[in-house]
Scaffold this motif. Structure first.
Motif, mmCIF file in Angstrom:
data_model
loop_
_atom_site.group_PDB
_atom_site.id
_atom_site.type_symbol
_atom_site.label_atom_id
_atom_site.label_comp_id
_atom_site.label_asym_id
_atom_site.label_seq_id
_atom_site.Cartn_x
_atom_site.Cartn_y
_atom_site.Cartn_z
ATOM 1 N N ASN A 42 2.886 0.964 7.774
ATOM 2 C CA ASN A 42 3.952 1.632 7.036
ATOM 3 C C ASN A 42 3.346 2.704 6.131
ATOM 4 O OD1 ASN A 42 6.159 2.409 5.577
ATOM 5 N ND2 ASN A 42 6.815 0.344 5.056
ATOM 6 N N PRO A 43 3.674 3.978 6.356
ATOM 7 C CA PRO A 43 3.100 5.042 5.513
ATOM 8 C C PRO A 43 3.506 4.914 4.060
ATOM 9 C CG PRO A 43 4.861 5.900 6.911
ATOM 10 C CD PRO A 43 4.575 4.512 7.387
ATOM 11 N N LYS A 44 4.634 4.246 3.798
ATOM 12 C CA LYS A 44 5.059 4.040 2.411
ATOM 13 C C LYS A 44 4.026 3.193 1.666
ATOM 14 C CE LYS A 44 8.989 6.109 3.238
ATOM 15 N NZ LYS A 44 9.289 7.440 2.704
ATOM 16 N N THR B 201 3.788 7.921 10.131
ATOM 17 C CA THR B 201 5.233 7.721 10.019
ATOM 18 C C THR B 201 5.846 7.467 11.386
ATOM 19 O OG1 THR B 201 5.351 9.142 8.067
ATOM 20 C CG2 THR B 201 7.405 8.764 9.269
ATOM 21 N N LEU C 201 15.555 1.317 9.387
ATOM 22 C CA LEU C 201 14.399 1.885 8.692
ATOM 23 C C LEU C 201 13.539 2.717 9.642
ATOM 24 C CD1 LEU C 201 13.337 -1.142 6.454
ATOM 25 C CD2 LEU C 201 14.323 1.017 5.688
ATOM 26 N N GLY C 202 13.418 2.238 10.894
ATOM 27 C CA GLY C 202 12.669 3.011 11.877
ATOM 28 C C GLY C 202 13.311 4.353 12.158
ATOM 29 N N GLU D 62 13.042 11.337 8.850
ATOM 30 C CA GLU D 62 12.272 11.944 7.758
ATOM 31 C C GLU D 62 11.160 12.830 8.288
ATOM 32 O OE1 GLU D 62 9.149 10.360 4.367
ATOM 33 O OE2 GLU D 62 10.818 9.063 4.943
ATOM 34 N N ARG D 63 10.599 12.412 9.427
ATOM 35 C CA ARG D 63 9.499 13.169 10.015
ATOM 36 C C ARG D 63 9.990 14.310 10.899
ATOM 37 N NH1 ARG D 63 4.868 15.715 9.947
ATOM 38 N NH2 ARG D 63 3.875 15.864 11.976
ATOM 39 N N LEU E 154 12.748 6.642 9.150
ATOM 40 C CA LEU E 154 11.391 7.188 9.122
ATOM 41 C C LEU E 154 11.224 8.312 10.139
ATOM 42 C CD1 LEU E 154 9.172 3.983 8.734
ATOM 43 C CD2 LEU E 154 9.436 5.830 7.084
ATOM 44 N N GLY F 46 4.695 4.028 12.595
ATOM 45 C CA GLY F 46 5.404 2.980 11.859
ATOM 46 C C GLY F 46 6.854 2.869 12.280
ATOM 47 N N ALA F 47 7.497 4.014 12.486
ATOM 48 C CA ALA F 47 8.897 4.006 12.915
ATOM 49 C C ALA F 47 9.041 3.368 14.292
ATOM 50 C CB ALA F 47 9.434 5.434 12.931
#
Length: 218
Positions: A124-126, A74, A198-199, A205-206, A202, A77-78
């Motif tokens: 992207n972890p998604k 994550t 989005l970055g 979120e982490r 993410l 990716g971010a």
């Protein structure tokens, strides 16, 4: 393979492919700024081919089950989305859309575009969670085809869906906005902002679950 399960997968996977996100933003940028959007779309698909290979090999579930792996993915990716979005935003002012797309005839530029696209979807972890959490729900253990083969077919079906959707997105962006330089520049700026947003999301979120207890007890 169960035909009903496969049709259900097509509906769900198609809906996900049609959901705007970082992949869409990258496709739109490629359609507006590059002579050919094929390397960009191929790179995005390449990231999902990588996820498919991990799924078939059983590594996707293994990675998802290791504590901390998804967290680091994550963050990586971010960071990548932040860099890609910032690069897009920096370049939007000087971008030219009215007299023709940028020259991507150099193989090095095409390869770089491919790698950037592959990084956008592959890191992207998604995407990893999609293959770990969603695809197995549409696998029938009682079918004549082995489970790895079913998983591979479903994964490659998703790759085909995103190839069609992202190509259409890039092509529509070019056809609709290429003759409107001002609008194209605004869309390019919006694409960069979406990637940055989005970055940030993410990262939040982490990091929020990690930082919140420290703040509350600080």
């Amino acid at each position: 393979m169960n035909s009903q399960l496969f049709l259900s997968f097509l509906v769900v996977a198609g809906a996900l492919a049609c959901t705007p996100g970082a992949d869409w933003a990258y496709s739109i940028t490629a359609g507006l700024r590059q002579r050919s959007f094929v390397p960009a779309v191929a790179g995005l698909c390449g990231g999902y081919v990588l996820h498919t290979a991990l799924l078939v090999a059983g590594l996707a579930a293994l990675l998802a089950g290791i504590p901390g792996v998804l967290g680091w993915l994550t963050v990586a990716g971010a960071a990548y989305l932040l860099w890609l979005g910032a690069t897009t935003i920096r370049s939007w002012r000087g971008a030219s859309f009215g007299g023709g797309a940028a020259d991507l005839s150099a193989p090095a530029n095409q390869f770089r575009t491919f790698v950037q696209g592959m990084g956008t979807s592959g890191i992207n972890p998604k995407g990893l969670l999609f293959y770990v959490a969603l695809v197995p729900q549409f696998v029938n253990p009682e079918a004549s085809l082995p489970v790895p083969v079913q998983s591979g077919l479903l994964g490659l079906t998703f790759v085909l869906l995103v190839a069609v959707v992202y190509s259409c997105v890039a092509l529509l962006a070019r056809k609709i906005l290429h003759a409107r330089p001002a609008a194209a520049r605004r869309v390019t700026l919006a694409s960069g902002i979406i990637m940055v947003g989005l970055g940030v999301a993410l990262l939040a979120e982490r990091l929020v679950p990690v930082l919140a207890p420290a703040v509350l007890h600080g």
